[in-house]
Design an enzyme around this catalytic site. Structure first.
Site, mmCIF file in Angstrom:
data_model
loop_
_atom_site.group_PDB
_atom_site.id
_atom_site.type_symbol
_atom_site.label_atom_id
_atom_site.label_comp_id
_atom_site.label_asym_id
_atom_site.label_seq_id
_atom_site.Cartn_x
_atom_site.Cartn_y
_atom_site.Cartn_z
ATOM 1 N N ARG A 1 67.135 62.850 98.960
ATOM 2 C CA ARG A 1 65.653 63.776 99.700
ATOM 3 C C ARG A 1 65.501 62.490 100.245
ATOM 4 N NH1 ARG A 1 66.667 67.276 98.484
ATOM 5 N NH2 ARG A 1 64.864 69.468 97.428
ATOM 6 N N GLU B 1 61.335 66.467 108.313
ATOM 7 C CA GLU B 1 61.850 67.136 108.456
ATOM 8 C C GLU B 1 61.331 68.197 109.292
ATOM 9 O OE1 GLU B 1 64.815 68.577 105.473
ATOM 10 O OE2 GLU B 1 65.264 65.892 104.836
ATOM 11 N N HIS C 1 69.934 68.065 107.082
ATOM 12 C CA HIS C 1 69.796 68.919 106.216
ATOM 13 C C HIS C 1 70.690 69.316 105.675
ATOM 14 C CE1 HIS C 1 66.750 68.796 102.693
ATOM 15 N NE2 HIS C 1 68.354 68.891 102.137
#
Length: 323
Positions: free
Chosen positions: A234, A262, A281
């Site tokens: 994370r 993000e 991601h």
């Protein structure tokens, strides 16, 4: 009358059609994340919510959704959901553990190789027509994983899977876990020692209040000059401002699949740095893994909508509440 569920992310039409045979579906099909106001409005009268990391589910939203019976997220992590509020309301939160271990471990090792062997830089070098000589003895020199000490911060399923892969490279493995855990060929160490002794530090711990900024300014400063930080966990595991300073000085390298914000905003300092490999991601982004995650999320949603226990529940204590 069909019970209502909200799908807070764009999904293939066949999935929405399948859900629509059982439920009144309020589906979001935008390319961007569903706004908090839209989510709150859509949840009026809804019994189920299917979401992902891109959709924060706040305590306010949970409390306003008075008919909500289940939240199902297409992710392992649930830090985007206000878990205390859900548990207080007796709402089970489904997640998708187990199915993305290998995909994420593969990507972590890929980032190690890409960062230490400067693969993204080399690709850009060729594309920018800078390769105008033949073989050069000092061109884009990197470091060898086989000669490195790799530190694993978090020795859960993904950290253990990374260790299995790295054994084949012959590197030395050291690691830290929040609770003592023995992993073959991984020497346990104190957290600061891992950062201090490793040539590559790879983060695989869950995001909690305890682990937020576990890669702190102080621990990043402990890392050896030329060392590499890998993060597939994370974004908030890392003090991003401190990492920007370390990368900007040229002292460290990094391979990052996750970020504090993000998607990365335009003009973010990372975007101008060649000593960091940036991915959007994609740790679980294989066809088989994403299909398995979606299947588990749908099973959790259907169970919760039918007042049945969730097979993969992040807050199982809701089933043991006092009446």
């Amino acid at each position: 009358m069909k019970p209502k569920c909200v799908v807070a992310l764009a999904l293939p039409d066949d999935i929405i059609e399948r859900l629509a045979t059982r439920y009144e579906v309020a589906a979001w099909n935008g390319s961007d994340a569903m706004s908090q106001q839209r989510l709150s409005d859509a949840l009026a009268g809804a019994e189920g919510l299917l979401c992902a990391l891109s959709t924060p589910v706040s305590a306010t939203i949970i409390d306003q959704a008075t008919e909500l019976k289940v939240i199902s997220t297409i992710s392992v992590g649930v830090d985007h959901i206000a878990m205390p509020a859900a548990t207080r309301r007796g709402i089970p939160v489904g997640h998708t553990p187990g199915v993305l271990v290998d995909s994420t471990a593969d990507l972590a090792v890929a980032l190690m190789l890409a960062s230490t062997r400067r693969i993204a830089e080399a690709d850009q070098w060729v594309r920018e027509s800078q390769w105008n000589q033949g073989w050069q003895s000092d061109l884009l020199l990197g470091t060898d994983i086989s000669q490195a000490t790799v530190g694993l911060v978090g020795l859960g399923p993904i950290g253990e899977a990374v260790a299995r892969r790295l054994r084949g490279f012959g590197c030395k493995l050291v690691g830290w876990n929040r609770t003592p855990r023995v992993i073959e060929d991984v020497e346990p160490m104190a957290l600061d020692q891992v950062f201090e002794q490793a040539d590559v530090v790879s983060l695989h711990t869950a995001l909690t209040e305890e682990t937020r900024h576990i890669a702190s300014r102080g621990r990043l400063a402990l890392m050896r000059t030329g060392a590499t930080l890998i993060n597939t966990g994370r974004g908030l595991l890392v003090d991003e401002h401190a990492l920007i300073d370390e990368l900007g000085s040229g002292r460290l390298r990094a391979g990052l699949d996750v970020f504090r914000e993000e998607p990365l905003p335009p003009h973010h300092p990372f975007l101008a740095m060649r000593n960091v490999v940036l991915l959007p991601h994609v740790g679980s982004a294989t066809l088989s893994t994403r299909s398995a995650m979606l299947q588990r999320a749908l099973e959790n949603l259907n169970a919760g909508m039918s007042d049945l226990p969730l097979a993969w529940c992040a807050n199982p204590e809701v089933y043991h509440r006092e009446p």
